[in-house]
Design a protein around this motif. Structure first.
Motif, PDB file in Angstrom:
ATOM      1  N   HIS A 146       6.202  -7.650  -5.811  1.00 39.63           N
ATOM      2  CA  HIS A 146       4.754  -7.607  -5.575  1.00 39.63           C
ATOM      3  C   HIS A 146       4.294  -6.153  -5.611  1.00 39.63           C
ATOM      4  CE1 HIS A 146       1.337  -8.481  -2.410  1.00 39.63           C
ATOM      5  NE2 HIS A 146       0.856  -8.326  -3.620  1.00 39.63           N
ATOM      6  N   LEU A 147       3.470  -5.841  -6.586  1.00 35.54           N
ATOM      7  CA  LEU A 147       3.003  -4.452  -6.746  1.00 35.54           C
ATOM      8  C   LEU A 147       1.481  -4.400  -6.703  1.00 35.54           C
ATOM      9  CD1 LEU A 147       5.596  -4.831  -8.910  1.00 35.54           C
ATOM     10  CD2 LEU A 147       5.167  -2.383  -9.087  1.00 35.54           C
ATOM     11  N   ASP A 148       0.986  -3.211  -6.433  1.00 37.64           N
ATOM     12  CA  ASP A 148      -0.449  -2.979  -6.485  1.00 37.64           C
ATOM     13  C   ASP A 148      -0.680  -1.755  -7.361  1.00 37.64           C
ATOM     14  OD1 ASP A 148      -3.095  -2.413  -6.090  1.00 37.64           O
ATOM     15  OD2 ASP A 148      -3.055  -2.883  -3.950  1.00 37.64           O
ATOM     16  N   ALA A 149      -1.121  -2.003  -8.579  1.00 39.52           N
ATOM     17  CA  ALA A 149      -1.247  -0.901  -9.540  1.00 39.52           C
ATOM     18  C   ALA A 149      -2.323   0.099  -9.134  1.00 39.52           C
ATOM     19  CB  ALA A 149      -1.534  -1.452 -10.938  1.00 39.52           C
ATOM     20  N   TYR A 150      -3.210  -0.320  -8.247  1.00 38.10           N
ATOM     21  CA  TYR A 150      -4.259   0.576  -7.759  1.00 38.10           C
ATOM     22  C   TYR A 150      -3.654   1.794  -7.072  1.00 38.10           C
ATOM     23  CZ  TYR A 150      -9.052   1.423  -6.218  1.00 38.10           C
ATOM     24  OH  TYR A 150     -10.302   1.936  -6.037  1.00 38.10           O
ATOM     25  N   ARG A 151      -2.488   1.575  -6.466  1.00 37.26           N
ATOM     26  CA  ARG A 151      -1.826   2.667  -5.722  1.00 37.26           C
ATOM     27  C   ARG A 151      -0.933   3.501  -6.614  1.00 37.26           C
ATOM     28  NH1 ARG A 151      -5.015   1.304  -1.508  1.00 37.26           N
ATOM     29  NH2 ARG A 151      -4.892  -0.927  -1.238  1.00 37.26           N
ATOM     30  N   THR A 209       0.822  -1.209   0.000  1.00 36.31           N
ATOM     31  CA  THR A 209       0.000   0.000   0.000  1.00 36.31           C
ATOM     32  C   THR A 209       0.853   1.255   0.000  1.00 36.31           C
ATOM     33  OG1 THR A 209      -1.628  -1.212   1.256  1.00 36.31           O
ATOM     34  CG2 THR A 209      -1.886   1.163   1.176  1.00 36.31           C
ATOM     35  N   PHE A 210       1.771   1.332   0.921  1.00 38.30           N
ATOM     36  CA  PHE A 210       2.576   2.543   1.058  1.00 38.30           C
ATOM     37  C   PHE A 210       3.925   2.401   0.378  1.00 38.30           C
ATOM     38  CE2 PHE A 210      -0.227   2.334   4.773  1.00 38.30           C
ATOM     39  CZ  PHE A 210      -1.028   3.423   4.468  1.00 38.30           C
ATOM     40  N   THR A 211       4.374   1.156   0.289  1.00 39.75           N
ATOM     41  CA  THR A 211       5.702   0.909  -0.261  1.00 39.75           C
ATOM     42  C   THR A 211       5.704   0.909  -1.789  1.00 39.75           C
ATOM     43  OG1 THR A 211       5.137  -1.409   0.002  1.00 39.75           O
ATOM     44  CG2 THR A 211       6.532  -0.456   1.681  1.00 39.75           C
ATOM     45  N   LEU A 212       4.534   0.809  -2.396  1.00 36.84           N
ATOM     46  CA  LEU A 212       4.377   0.657  -3.851  1.00 36.84           C
ATOM     47  C   LEU A 212       4.853  -0.699  -4.350  1.00 36.84           C
ATOM     48  CD1 LEU A 212       5.267   4.154  -5.364  1.00 36.84           C
ATOM     49  CD2 LEU A 212       3.020   3.254  -4.702  1.00 36.84           C
ATOM     50  N   MET A 213       5.958  -1.166  -3.790  1.00 39.26           N
ATOM     51  CA  MET A 213       6.434  -2.475  -4.239  1.00 39.26           C
ATOM     52  C   MET A 213       7.060  -3.209  -3.060  1.00 39.26           C
ATOM     53  SD  MET A 213       8.970  -3.455  -7.358  1.00 39.26           S
ATOM     54  CE  MET A 213      10.472  -2.640  -6.840  1.00 39.26           C
ATOM     55  N   ASN A 214       6.652  -4.465  -2.866  1.00 42.00           N
ATOM     56  CA  ASN A 214       7.317  -5.327  -1.893  1.00 42.00           C
ATOM     57  C   ASN A 214       8.204  -6.294  -2.658  1.00 42.00           C
ATOM     58  OD1 ASN A 214       5.786  -4.142   0.105  1.00 42.00           O
ATOM     59  ND2 ASN A 214       4.293  -5.801   0.200  1.00 42.00           N
ATOM     60  N   VAL A 215       9.355  -6.596  -2.070  1.00 41.35           N
ATOM     61  CA  VAL A 215      10.275  -7.541  -2.695  1.00 41.35           C
ATOM     62  C   VAL A 215      10.488  -8.699  -1.720  1.00 41.35           C
ATOM     63  CG1 VAL A 215      12.544  -7.834  -3.768  1.00 41.35           C
ATOM     64  CG2 VAL A 215      11.417  -5.598  -3.844  1.00 41.35           C
ATOM     65  N   TYR A 216      10.205  -9.903  -2.178  1.00 41.06           N
ATOM     66  CA  TYR A 216      10.380 -11.088  -1.335  1.00 41.06           C
ATOM     67  C   TYR A 216      11.503 -11.937  -1.910  1.00 41.06           C
ATOM     68  CZ  TYR A 216       5.493  -9.645  -0.609  1.00 41.06           C
ATOM     69  OH  TYR A 216       4.347  -8.922  -0.389  1.00 41.06           O
ATOM     70  N   ALA A 217      12.483 -12.221  -1.048  1.00 41.84           N
ATOM     71  CA  ALA A 217      13.632 -13.011  -1.493  1.00 41.84           C
ATOM     72  C   ALA A 217      13.335 -14.492  -1.296  1.00 41.84           C
ATOM     73  CB  ALA A 217      14.873 -12.593  -0.711  1.00 41.84           C
ATOM     74  N   CYS A 218      12.609 -15.080  -2.225  1.00 43.44           N
ATOM     75  CA  CYS A 218      12.291 -16.508  -2.186  1.00 43.44           C
ATOM     76  C   CYS A 218      13.232 -17.209  -3.171  1.00 43.44           C
ATOM     77  CB  CYS A 218      10.822 -16.712  -2.528  1.00 43.44           C
ATOM     78  SG  CYS A 218       9.710 -15.666  -1.535  1.00 43.44           S
ATOM     79  N   SER A 219      12.933 -18.440  -3.541  1.00 43.11           N
ATOM     80  CA  SER A 219      13.833 -19.146  -4.470  1.00 43.11           C
ATOM     81  C   SER A 219      13.932 -18.388  -5.791  1.00 43.11           C
ATOM     82  CB  SER A 219      13.385 -20.587  -4.678  1.00 43.11           C
ATOM     83  OG  SER A 219      12.090 -20.619  -5.232  1.00 43.11           O
ATOM     84  N   LYS A 220      12.890 -17.698  -6.149  1.00 37.16           N
ATOM     85  CA  LYS A 220      12.982 -16.634  -7.149  1.00 37.16           C
ATOM     86  C   LYS A 220      12.612 -15.348  -6.412  1.00 37.16           C
ATOM     87  CE  LYS A 220      11.928 -19.015 -11.498  1.00 37.16           C
ATOM     88  NZ  LYS A 220      11.955 -20.415 -10.993  1.00 37.16           N
ATOM     89  N   THR A 221      13.189 -14.242  -6.826  1.00 39.83           N
ATOM     90  CA  THR A 221      12.787 -12.978  -6.226  1.00 39.83           C
ATOM     91  C   THR A 221      11.388 -12.633  -6.717  1.00 39.83           C
ATOM     92  OG1 THR A 221      15.082 -12.276  -6.283  1.00 39.83           O
ATOM     93  CG2 THR A 221      13.449 -10.562  -5.929  1.00 39.83           C
TER      94      THR A 221
END
Ligand code: ATP
Ligand code: MG
Length: 156
Positions: free
Chosen positions: A79-84, A64-76
């Protein structure tokens, strides 16, 4: 539709399970647009997807506030929300470099709002409310990727 998959009417558990399977079909650089109204299961799908990539689902929050979350999983996972986002310019600003590097997978809630940004083929997951506990889920993949997904998802 030649490159569409009807996943049926799924419970939350089934949706997460599908998202886990789906995560195994992904390749670096894939862009996944999640299309569906509020509460239709987009974030829930991302939770399933990251668990398939070896992360805990608790790491997923709404960007919501970050615009983009990045998760370091087996692939990076980006995660974005275009609504924001304020349209296409924000997309350039937030993730242009990352998309070009194709170093990870990109999951965009409300991505249908900005799909004109993507020149390259995207994968789209459509969510519809069926009732309180069920969502109708469909998947559309780029035509040149159909065989990859058919094989991977065990369809036909
Ligand atoms: P938003 O547009 O606000 O980001 P969203 O599409 O990301 O919404 P979620 O945050 O995933 O929606 O919320 C879905 C809600 O519906 C959750 O509270 C979840 O528990 C509930 N739910 C009930 N049944 C299902 C189902 N079959 N699949 C997914 N979620 C379900
Ligand atoms: Mg959400």
């Amino acid at each position: 539709c030649e490159s569409c998959f009807e996943l049926g009417i799924l419970t939350e558990k089934e949706l997460k399970s599908f998202a886990r399977t789906f995560s195994q079909c992904l390749a670096e650089g894939d862009v996944i647009i999640l299309s569906g109204e509020i509460g239709s299961g987009k974030t829930t799908f991302v939770r399933g997807l990251v668990t398939g990539l070896g992360c805990s689902e608790e790491i997923v929050t709404s960007p919501t506030f970050t615009l983009m979350n990045v998760y370091a999983c087996s692939k990076t996972v980006y995660h974005l929300d275009a609504y924001r986002l304020n349209g296409i310019e924000d997309v350039f600003y937030v993730l242009e470099g990352e998309i070009e590097d194709r170093n990870g997978v990109f999951v965009i809630e409300w991505g249908n709002l900005i799909d004109s940004y993507f020149i390259e083929d995207v994968i789209t997951v459509f969510f519809e409310h069926e009732d309180e506990k069920h969502r109708k889920v469909r998947l559309r993949v780029p035509s040149k990727r159909v065989s990859r997904f058919r094989r991977c998802l065990n369809f036909g």
